[in-house]
Design a protein around this motif. Structure first.
Motif, short mmCIF file in Angstrom:
data_model
loop_
_atom_site.label_atom_id
_atom_site.label_comp_id
_atom_site.label_asym_id
_atom_site.label_seq_id
_atom_site.Cartn_x
_atom_site.Cartn_y
_atom_site.Cartn_z
N GLU A 1 40.95 43.67 33.93
CA GLU A 1 40.94 42.68 35.01
C GLU A 1 41.52 43.27 36.29
OE1 GLU A 1 43.02 39.27 33.65
OE2 GLU A 1 41.49 38.70 32.17
N ARG A 2 42.64 44.02 36.15
CA ARG A 2 43.25 44.65 37.33
C ARG A 2 42.30 45.65 37.96
NH1 ARG A 2 48.94 44.24 37.56
NH2 ARG A 2 48.74 45.49 39.47
N GLU B 1 39.72 43.77 39.94
CA GLU B 1 40.28 43.32 41.22
C GLU B 1 40.36 44.47 42.22
OE1 GLU B 1 44.02 41.64 40.26
OE2 GLU B 1 43.18 39.88 39.23
N MET B 2 40.74 45.66 41.74
CA MET B 2 40.83 46.81 42.64
C MET B 2 39.44 47.23 43.14
SD MET B 2 43.94 47.46 43.12
CE MET B 2 43.71 49.00 43.98
N VAL C 1 36.87 45.19 43.59
CA VAL C 1 36.49 44.21 44.61
C VAL C 1 37.19 44.49 45.92
CG1 VAL C 1 36.62 41.77 45.23
CG2 VAL C 1 35.94 42.41 42.91
N LEU C 2 38.49 44.83 45.85
CA LEU C 2 39.25 45.15 47.05
C LEU C 2 38.70 46.38 47.75
CD1 LEU C 2 41.67 44.56 48.89
CD2 LEU C 2 43.08 45.94 47.34
#
Length: 216
Positions: A168-169, A172-173, A175-176
């Protein structure tokens, strides 16, 4: 059949090693009076965490001086206070995490003159290693093998959950990074448009200047 048994034994040994690696012992720290020392632990949501701490007698000392005391505050990743003790020689805490991230335990000692060094031991466990397996064995009247299998089951579950958390992390990275790359592309086009506009204005100004001077 023998090969299958051999592979199962190898897998069991590896899992036992992983299980032993997850449980941490008490760590010893030296804290100078008037200073602060912080220890962090990355804990996921819903994990149980327990901690014990106590001041250690100095070498060559038969008893602990009364002024050897420490204070502790445990905070969540968003700054919520989970435990606070002031001017104590020992203590413990326990909580179940409601936020994912780095939990912080900060120790500090009163200011003394002359300065003194206070040694203390801190045992902080979270997740699988925070469970009291000896009490589980007593209550359930299970044998050693069942207890080890229960440990391995929870260890595998913890590793599995940790892998999903890391995935999940990572998402998120990604997407960022995608958003950052998009913004950088737009900024590059904007910078290029500004440069071309400035160059066009300069050419227009030079053309008008030369026309006024009748050089063109």
């Amino acid at each position: 059949m023998a090969t299958l048994v051999s592979r199962s034994l190898i897998l069991l040994v590896v899992l036992l090693i992983l299980s032993g690696a997850l449980s941490a012992g008490a760590l010893r720290f030296d804290l100078l009076s008037g200073h602060t020392k912080c220890i962090s632990d990355d804990i996921k949501v819903g994990a149980m965490a327990v901690g014990k701490y106590h001041i250690v007698e100095a070498e060559g000392s038969s008893e602990l001086p009364d002024y050897h005391r420490i204070s502790l505050r445990v905070t969540s990743p968003y700054g919520s206070s989970l435990h606070y003790s002031e001017n104590v020689q020992s203590g413990n805490f326990a909580f179940t995490s409601s936020e994912a991230g780095d939990y912080l335990a900060c120790f500090w000692a009163p200011d003394h003159r002359p300065p003194t060094t206070i040694a203390f031991e801190f045992d902080w466990r979270s997740g699988v290693s925070a469970k009291d397996w000896s009490s589980v064995a007593k209550k359930g009247q299970v044998d050693i093998m069942e207890l080890e299998l229960k440990k391995l089951e929870d260890t595998i579950k913890s590793i599995h959950e940790e892998m999903f958390y890391l995935r999940e992390r990572e998402g998120e990275m990604q997407v960022l990074n995608g958003r950052t790359n998009t913004w950088m592309a737009w900024l590059s086009f904007l910078s290029l448009g500004i440069c071309l506009s400035v160059a066009g204005l300069q050419l227009w100004h030079l053309k008008n200047f030369f026309e006024r001077k009748k050089l063109l």
